[in-house]
Design an enzyme around this catalytic site. Sequence first.
Site, PDB file in Angstrom:
ATOM      1  N   GLY A 118       2.326   2.166   7.018  1.00  0.00           N
ATOM      2  CA  GLY A 118       1.595   1.146   6.276  1.00  0.00           C
ATOM      3  C   GLY A 118       2.466   0.609   5.159  1.00  0.00           C
ATOM      4  CE  LYS A 168       4.198   4.427   3.308  1.00  0.00           C
ATOM      5  NZ  LYS A 168       3.680   3.542   2.220  1.00  0.00           N
ATOM      6  CB  THR A 169       2.825   9.915  -0.302  1.00  0.00           C
ATOM      7  OG1 THR A 169       3.997   9.152   0.012  1.00  0.00           O
ATOM      8  CG2 THR A 169       3.245  11.253  -0.886  1.00  0.00           C
ATOM      9  CD  GLU A 207       8.977   6.623   0.506  1.00  0.00           C
ATOM     10  OE1 GLU A 207       9.284   5.649   1.246  1.00  0.00           O
ATOM     11  OE2 GLU A 207       8.145   6.530  -0.417  1.00  0.00           O
ATOM     12  CB  CYS A 226      -4.542  -7.937  -0.831  1.00  0.00           C
ATOM     13  SG  CYS A 226      -3.684  -9.420  -1.421  1.00  0.00           S
ATOM     14  CB  CYS A 243      -7.199 -12.142  -1.960  1.00  0.00           C
ATOM     15  SG  CYS A 243      -6.870 -11.184  -0.459  1.00  0.00           S
ATOM     16  CB  CYS A 245      -3.960  -9.620   2.840  1.00  0.00           C
ATOM     17  SG  CYS A 245      -4.062 -11.260   2.113  1.00  0.00           S
TER      18      CYS A 245
HETATM   19  P1  ADP Z   1       2.147   5.272  -0.381  1.00  0.00           P
HETATM   20  O1  ADP Z   1       2.813   6.572  -0.076  1.00  0.00           O
HETATM   21  O2  ADP Z   1       1.564   4.602   0.831  1.00  0.00           O
HETATM   22  O3  ADP Z   1       3.036   4.310  -1.146  1.00  0.00           O
HETATM   23  P2  ADP Z   1       0.484   6.923  -2.099  1.00  0.00           P
HETATM   24  O4  ADP Z   1      -0.147   7.883  -1.161  1.00  0.00           O
HETATM   25  O5  ADP Z   1       1.642   7.451  -2.914  1.00  0.00           O
HETATM   26  O6  ADP Z   1       0.894   5.575  -1.330  1.00  0.00           O
HETATM   27  O7  ADP Z   1      -0.559   6.388  -3.169  1.00  0.00           O
HETATM   28  C1  ADP Z   1      -1.807   5.848  -2.807  1.00  0.00           C
HETATM   29  C2  ADP Z   1      -2.558   5.623  -4.097  1.00  0.00           C
HETATM   30  O8  ADP Z   1      -2.021   4.509  -4.784  1.00  0.00           O
HETATM   31  C3  ADP Z   1      -4.025   5.244  -3.919  1.00  0.00           C
HETATM   32  O9  ADP Z   1      -4.861   6.370  -3.777  1.00  0.00           O
HETATM   33  C4  ADP Z   1      -4.331   4.512  -5.209  1.00  0.00           C
HETATM   34  O10 ADP Z   1      -4.724   5.415  -6.207  1.00  0.00           O
HETATM   35  C5  ADP Z   1      -2.975   3.969  -5.664  1.00  0.00           C
HETATM   36  N1  ADP Z   1      -2.860   2.505  -5.566  1.00  0.00           N
HETATM   37  C6  ADP Z   1      -2.113   1.756  -6.406  1.00  0.00           C
HETATM   38  N2  ADP Z   1      -2.143   0.459  -6.053  1.00  0.00           N
HETATM   39  C7  ADP Z   1      -2.942   0.352  -4.962  1.00  0.00           C
HETATM   40  C8  ADP Z   1      -3.361  -0.733  -4.098  1.00  0.00           C
HETATM   41  N3  ADP Z   1      -2.969  -1.984  -4.311  1.00  0.00           N
HETATM   42  N4  ADP Z   1      -4.153  -0.441  -3.053  1.00  0.00           N
HETATM   43  C9  ADP Z   1      -4.555   0.827  -2.830  1.00  0.00           C
HETATM   44  N5  ADP Z   1      -4.204   1.887  -3.600  1.00  0.00           N
HETATM   45  C10 ADP Z   1      -3.395   1.672  -4.646  1.00  0.00           C
HETATM   46 MG    MG Z   2       4.694   7.285  -0.363  1.00  0.00          MG
HETATM   47 ZN    ZN Z   3      -4.616 -11.158  -0.143  1.00  0.00          ZN
END
Ligand code: ADP
Ligand code: MG
Ligand code: ZN
Length: 197
Positions: A14, A20-21, A88, A144, A147, A176
């Site tokens: 994603g 993801k993490t 990652e 997003c 929006c 988005c």
């Molecule tokens: P990834 O590994 O996909 O970059 P993480 O698992 O580290 O994401 O973090 C997800 C967390 O980031 C969510 O639970 C939320 O608290 C925070 N977050 C910050 N910005 C956003 C966003 N635009 N949409 C959804 N979650 C977000």
């Molecule tokens: Mg991550």
């Molecule tokens: Zn959007």
Amino acid sequence: MPHTSHGSIEIICGSMFSGKTEELIRRLKRAKYAKLKIQVFKPEIDNRYDKTAVVSHEGFRIEGVAVRHPRHIEYLLEPDTKIVGIDEVQFFPDEIVDIVEGLANRGIRVVCAGLDQNFKGEPFGPMPKLLAIAEHVHKVHAVCVQCGGEASKTYRISKDEAEVVVGEKDVYEARCRGCFLQGTSGKEQGTGGVVTV
Ligand code: ADP
Ligand code: MG
Ligand code: ZN
């Protein structure tokens, strides 16, 4: 004779901030209850929150090892390890595909999390191959920030053109498709704030 290897490959993919993490950590922590030995790896390049631990944007963490090359995952693998987590994974060179497949063929459950697309919306590094060979693929979504819709893209706010620029909300936004296109088409004035399409 049927094969009895229980190895498998799971990919969580994603945009940035899509969880993801968090999902990777959730799966690995569940495995601890089954008393299965797990090892966690990430590429050395990702030093945002911690040099070794895998840490989510919210601060959830699990101890791991940062490695420079996919081969180091094999060198560091302990004989009784049943589950390998890799965060990652998109930052690794293509050799990661054979390493992941080799682990799964040897009976290990491999759970990888990675960006499916770079900031241009193109498939990221080894991800297409990993997605193709995986038994299970899970795409998660962020919100997003323009929006409030479902974000599948990582929009780079800065003008940097390199594929890999490690950063956080200072550099990237979850968007988005529509808001991503709005940004990349150059129609947008400045950054942040709500864009009326
Ligand atoms: P990834 O590994 O996909 O970059 P993480 O698992 O580290 O994401 O973090 C997800 C967390 O980031 C969510 O639970 C939320 O608290 C925070 N977050 C910050 N910005 C956003 C966003 N635009 N949409 C959804 N979650 C977000
Ligand atoms: Mg991550
Ligand atoms: Zn959007």
